[in-house]
Design a protein around this motif. Structure first.
Motif, PDB file in Angstrom:
ATOM      1  N   ALA A 366      45.922  34.766  48.815  1.00 11.06           N
ATOM      2  CA  ALA A 366      46.354  36.130  48.467  1.00 11.06           C
ATOM      3  C   ALA A 366      45.352  36.784  47.529  1.00 11.06           C
ATOM      4  O   ALA A 366      45.062  37.976  47.647  1.00 11.06           O
ATOM      5  N   ALA A 367      44.803  35.995  46.590  1.00  9.97           N
ATOM      6  CA  ALA A 367      43.798  36.556  45.686  1.00  9.97           C
ATOM      7  C   ALA A 367      42.546  36.952  46.456  1.00  9.97           C
ATOM      8  O   ALA A 367      41.956  38.015  46.210  1.00  9.97           O
ATOM      9  N   LEU A 368      42.118  36.134  47.403  1.00 11.64           N
ATOM     10  CA  LEU A 368      40.948  36.484  48.210  1.00 11.64           C
ATOM     11  C   LEU A 368      41.212  37.716  49.069  1.00 11.64           C
ATOM     12  O   LEU A 368      40.314  38.536  49.286  1.00 11.64           O
ATOM     13  N   GLN A 394      38.251  30.534  39.938  1.00 15.98           N
ATOM     14  CA  GLN A 394      38.900  31.225  38.820  1.00 15.98           C
ATOM     15  C   GLN A 394      40.203  30.563  38.394  1.00 15.98           C
ATOM     16  O   GLN A 394      40.668  30.776  37.270  1.00 15.98           O
ATOM     17  N   THR A 395      40.807  29.778  39.271  1.00 18.89           N
ATOM     18  CA  THR A 395      42.089  29.155  38.922  1.00 18.89           C
ATOM     19  C   THR A 395      41.938  27.734  38.381  1.00 18.89           C
ATOM     20  O   THR A 395      42.916  27.142  37.935  1.00 18.89           O
ATOM     21  N   ALA A 396      40.710  27.187  38.415  1.00 20.96           N
ATOM     22  CA  ALA A 396      40.516  25.808  37.956  1.00 20.96           C
ATOM     23  C   ALA A 396      39.427  25.671  36.908  1.00 20.96           C
ATOM     24  O   ALA A 396      39.195  24.574  36.418  1.00 20.96           O
ATOM     25  N   ALA A 397      38.749  26.766  36.572  1.00 24.89           N
ATOM     26  CA  ALA A 397      37.650  26.699  35.604  1.00 24.89           C
ATOM     27  C   ALA A 397      37.470  28.066  34.972  1.00 24.89           C
ATOM     28  O   ALA A 397      38.010  29.067  35.445  1.00 24.89           O
ATOM     29  N   ARG A 398      36.706  28.097  33.897  1.00 24.37           N
ATOM     30  CA  ARG A 398      36.357  29.374  33.275  1.00 24.37           C
ATOM     31  C   ARG A 398      35.199  29.973  34.088  1.00 24.37           C
ATOM     32  O   ARG A 398      34.112  29.385  34.151  1.00 24.37           O
TER      33      ARG A 398
END
Length: 439
Positions: A366-368, A394-398
């Motif tokens: 959905a984000a993509l 973006q959901t697993a790292a800075r």
């Protein structure tokens, strides 16, 4: 010999004062070869730094191309320490190319200096180019060289080593002869590299064919009608905001040539500007109102009713997929020249989203989907080194996009050292492409 504002040093100090912060802890970098120009800048910059509460860090690169290079490096170190500056020596290691040696040495020098400056916490590196260098480069371009134009304030050309780092060339109005006269009057010594007189190099031939350049701006490059050439050709873009999303741009069809070239390089993640014929061919198609899709510098160009969409070309990542980029915990890594990614735990690597979107979670898909379709395949995702489903970076790292800040620097949206603090140290400041002071 007393210092006054009547010689070339007064304007140099004025430029330093106009661009640099005072009384701050992070050092000011200086590229020190030991030649006359850099020794002169060392003297002037050291005096400015003492008067303004700054530490000066001189950086010397040993290219290993001369039997005297170790002695030259030692000379530069002593000169830096005598001037009260800190000093660090850097070495270009590995095989040297048989062809294109000056360009390879220049790229290596910029990369080494940029990496060392960033490691030390510097935001700006001073370079001692003069009016003679401008004239020589112009003559070389007239002979077919792709050498870029020298600007007094410009991003480091090393990428990604120089991300967030600016170069300041405060001596572009000074002539080499007057600089050396000034050094002689102070009893200072410097190194003359015999390679500068070797006619097998284009720079040496250009230097030999030019008369010494005096001070003042009269020797700057001009257009064919004799008018001064703008520094970067980006005034039209600087005067208006650039619509953008993270990792892509929406540009006007009438974008300036130099600004388009910069945007293409930033979105494509590389460090080589487009060839002039291809750039101007693209501009002609944009001006005509034609609907098309093209690829240049690794960027995908899609003109439409709302303007020109610029994204990373996902097809290039599919045709020549980069190897997974392993992440070390807590260490920022740059992926595809566009994204800075820091993982907090081991076991992750970065790959492009293309070909892996169906394996993402519903939330990640959905984000993509919120992105322009052309941008989705070039988005970074993380995979476990031992296997498992991918996740959006973006959901697993800075994770932060580098292209917006990179273009802002290229277009002079950040004109002072104080603007650079958040960029080089990893934070995400407000997007300067939308700053109200530029609207």
């Amino acid at each position: 010999m007393s210092r006054t504002d009547d010689d070339w040093t007064g304007p140099v100090r004025a430029r330093l004062s106009a661009r640099l912060e005072r009384n701050v802890d992070h050092p000011l970098g200086l590229a020190l070869s030991g030649g006359g120009d850099s020794i002169a800048l060392l003297h002037v910059a050291a005096g400015w730094a003492r008067a303004n509460g700054r530490r000066l860090l001189a950086l010397t690169v040993d290219h290993g191309l001369s039997p005297d290079s170790a002695a030259w490096t030692a000379f530069a170190e002593q000169a830096a320490r005598d001037a009260g500056a800190d000093w660090r020596g850097l070495t270009w290691r590995g095989l040297k190319p048989a062809a294109g040696l000056p360009a390879a040495a220049r790229r290596a020098r910029h990369a080494l200096i940029a990496a060392a400056a960033r490691e030390a916490g510097a935001r700006i590196v001073l370079f001692a180019h003069t009016a003679d260098d401008i004239a020589e480069a112009g003559l070389m371009r007239a002979g077919g060289s792709t050498l870029g134009r020298l600007r007094d304030w410009a991003p480091s050309p090393a990428w990604p080593e120089g991300r967030g780092l600016m170069l300041l060339r405060p001596m572009l109005d000074a002539g080499r002869a007057e600089v050396r006269d000034w050094l002689t009057g102070r009893g200072a010594s410097w190194i003359d590299d015999p390679a500068n007189e070797d006619p097998k190099y284009a720079r040496s031939r250009a230097r030999a064919s030019l008369l010494p350049v005096g001070g003042g701006g009269a020797h700057r490059e001009t257009t064919r009608d004799g008018a001064p050439r703008p520094d970067d050709g980006c005034a039209a873009v600087r005067s208006s905001p650039l619509p953008t999303g993270e990792g892509w741009f929406q540009l006007p069809r009438d974008i300036d040539a130099q600004a388009l070239a910069a945007a293409l390089v930033c979105v494509g993640g590389g460090d080589r500007p487009p060839r002039g014929d291809r750039l101007f061919g693209l501009l002609a198609r944009l001006r005509s109102g034609e609907a098309f899709t093209a690829t240049l510098c690794g960027a995908r160009i899609e003109p439409g009713a709302a303007g020109v969409l610029l994204t990373r070309e996902p097809g290039e990542l599919n045709r020549r997929p980069p190897p997974p980029l392993p992440l070390s915990p807590g260490v920022e890594a740059v992926w595809d020249g566009r994204w800075a990614i820091t993982a907090d735990e081991p076991g992750w690597s970065v790959v492009p989203a293309g070909g892996r979107r169906t394996a993402l979670s519903d939330a990640d898909r959905a984000a993509l989907k919120a992105l322009p379709p052309a941008a989705r395949g070039g988005w970074p995702v993380l995979i476990r080194n031992g296997g498992g489903a991918p996740v959006l970076a973006q959901t697993a790292a800075r994770t932060r996009s580098l292209i917006e800040q990179r273009l802002a620097l290229a277009l002079d949206r950040m004109t002072h050292e104080r603007d650079l603090g958040a960029v080089i140290h990893g934070a995400t400041p407000p997007n300067p492409l939308f700053s109200s002071r530029h609207q």
